[in-house]
Design an enzyme around this catalytic site. Structure first.
Site, short mmCIF file in Angstrom:
data_model
loop_
_atom_site.label_atom_id
_atom_site.label_comp_id
_atom_site.label_asym_id
_atom_site.label_seq_id
_atom_site.Cartn_x
_atom_site.Cartn_y
_atom_site.Cartn_z
CG HIS A 16 -1.97 -1.03 1.24
ND1 HIS A 16 -2.15 -1.90 2.28
CD2 HIS A 16 -2.92 -1.36 0.32
CE1 HIS A 16 -3.17 -2.71 2.01
NE2 HIS A 16 -3.65 -2.41 0.83
CE LYS A 40 -11.30 -8.07 1.26
NZ LYS A 40 -10.09 -7.21 1.26
NE ARG A 90 -2.60 -7.36 -4.44
CZ ARG A 90 -3.30 -8.03 -3.55
NH1 ARG A 90 -2.72 -8.45 -2.44
NH2 ARG A 90 -4.58 -8.27 -3.75
CB SER A 127 -4.45 -6.78 4.70
OG SER A 127 -4.17 -5.56 4.07
N1 COA Z 1 -0.11 -4.08 -1.86
C1 COA Z 1 -0.44 -4.96 -0.91
N2 COA Z 1 -1.67 -5.43 -0.74
C2 COA Z 1 -2.61 -4.96 -1.56
C3 COA Z 1 -2.34 -4.04 -2.57
C4 COA Z 1 -1.02 -3.59 -2.70
N3 COA Z 1 -0.66 -2.73 -3.65
N4 COA Z 1 -3.47 -3.80 -3.24
C5 COA Z 1 -4.41 -4.53 -2.67
N5 COA Z 1 -3.89 -5.24 -1.66
C6 COA Z 1 -4.58 -6.24 -0.85
C7 COA Z 1 -5.07 -5.75 0.45
O1 COA Z 1 -4.08 -5.93 1.43
C8 COA Z 1 -6.29 -6.62 0.68
O2 COA Z 1 -5.84 -7.83 1.23
P1 COA Z 1 -6.81 -8.84 2.06
O3 COA Z 1 -7.94 -9.19 1.15
O4 COA Z 1 -5.91 -9.96 2.34
O5 COA Z 1 -7.28 -8.13 3.31
C9 COA Z 1 -6.79 -6.88 -0.74
O6 COA Z 1 -5.70 -6.65 -1.57
C10 COA Z 1 -7.85 -5.94 -1.22
O7 COA Z 1 -7.89 -4.85 -0.38
P2 COA Z 1 -8.12 -3.36 -0.73
O8 COA Z 1 -7.26 -2.91 -1.85
O9 COA Z 1 -8.03 -2.62 0.52
O10 COA Z 1 -9.54 -3.35 -1.34
P3 COA Z 1 -10.86 -3.97 -0.78
O11 COA Z 1 -11.28 -4.99 -1.75
O12 COA Z 1 -10.75 -4.39 0.64
O13 COA Z 1 -11.77 -2.70 -0.81
C11 COA Z 1 -13.08 -0.98 -1.76
C12 COA Z 1 -12.22 -2.21 -2.00
C13 COA Z 1 -12.23 0.25 -1.77
C14 COA Z 1 -14.06 -0.90 -2.90
C15 COA Z 1 -13.85 -1.10 -0.44
O14 COA Z 1 -12.94 -1.03 0.60
C16 COA Z 1 -14.87 -0.01 -0.28
O15 COA Z 1 -14.54 1.06 0.12
N6 COA Z 1 -16.14 -0.32 -0.63
C17 COA Z 1 -17.22 0.63 -0.56
C18 COA Z 1 -18.36 0.19 -1.49
C19 COA Z 1 -17.98 0.32 -2.93
O16 COA Z 1 -17.85 1.41 -3.46
N7 COA Z 1 -17.82 -0.85 -3.57
C20 COA Z 1 -17.43 -0.92 -4.95
C21 COA Z 1 -18.65 -0.87 -5.80
S1 COA Z 1 -18.20 -0.73 -7.50
#
Ligand code: COA
Length: 159
Positions: A16, A40, A90, A127
């Site tokens: 991140h 999740k 990734r 994560s």
């Molecule tokens: N380096 C390390 N890890 C990374 C990464 C990077 N560059 N990019 C993603 N990841 C990992 C995260 O650690 C996380 O790991 P985990 O699943 O083991 O916990 C996973 O990839 C995905 O996490 P993240 O990038 O935080 O996204 P998310 O899928 O948890 O959340 C959002 C996505 C932003 C859409 C969500 O958090 C949100 O805010 N939702 C609101 C509702 C919405 O708008 N939904 C979408 C409708 S189109």
């Protein structure tokens, strides 16, 4: 350009941080949005804990701000006059979900998504991996920024 890097950050990792640093160099102002992925199970770290950890990481960056949000990313972007969503990619396994979200955000509010390819040394970090390794008390400094490794280890030792 005003960017938003949304995510769950449960907890933030060096992967991140890499995306934050690179996005901060292309955006005039970058918001890091701590949100909730409702698909999740509940997050281990609270909103405030995740925000505080990210604030530690971004301390040297003058054009970056951490915010929390609830609801849809697309709505937040529209309401706050943000120009672009930033996401890290990734590997191919990230691609399908990211494409689905990017196209949904485009369809709903005309919001564009900017993708940054994660450096190869970070593509296997997540994560969930950090949470798993930390539960067993192993040093986490190869996976998370040094300044927050202690807080994460402490928290994981309590569960
Ligand atoms: N380096 C390390 N890890 C990374 C990464 C990077 N560059 N990019 C993603 N990841 C990992 C995260 O650690 C996380 O790991 P985990 O699943 O083991 O916990 C996973 O990839 C995905 O996490 P993240 O990038 O935080 O996204 P998310 O899928 O948890 O959340 C959002 C996505 C932003 C859409 C969500 O958090 C949100 O805010 N939702 C609101 C509702 C919405 O708008 N939904 C979408 C409708 S189109």
């Amino acid at each position: 350009m005003r960017g938003l890097f949304p995510g769950t950050f449960n907890p933030p990792t060096i992967g991140h941080r890499e995306i934050i640093l690179r996005a901060a160099s292309v955006c005039d102002h970058l918001y890091i949005g701590v949100g909730t992925n409702t698909l999740k199970e509940s997050t281990l770290f609270s909103f405030n804990e995740r925000k505080a950890m990210l604030e530690e990481i971004i301390k040297p960056l003058k054009n970056v701000e951490v915010i929390t949000f609830s609801g849809l990313v697309a709505d937040f972007v529209k309401q706050n006059r943000i120009d672009v969503i930033v996401r890290g990619l990734r590997s191919v396994s990230d691609f399908d979900l990211e494409r689905e979200m990017a196209l949904a955000n485009l369809a709903m509010e005309g919001v564009e998504t900017l993708f940054l390819m994660a450096e190869s040394k970070h593509i296997n970090i997540s994560s969930a991996l950090v949470r798993e390794i930390g539960k067993f008390g192993h040093d986490l400094t190869v996976f998370v920024p040094e300044e927050i490794a202690g807080i994460i280890s402490q928290r994981l030792s309590e569960i």
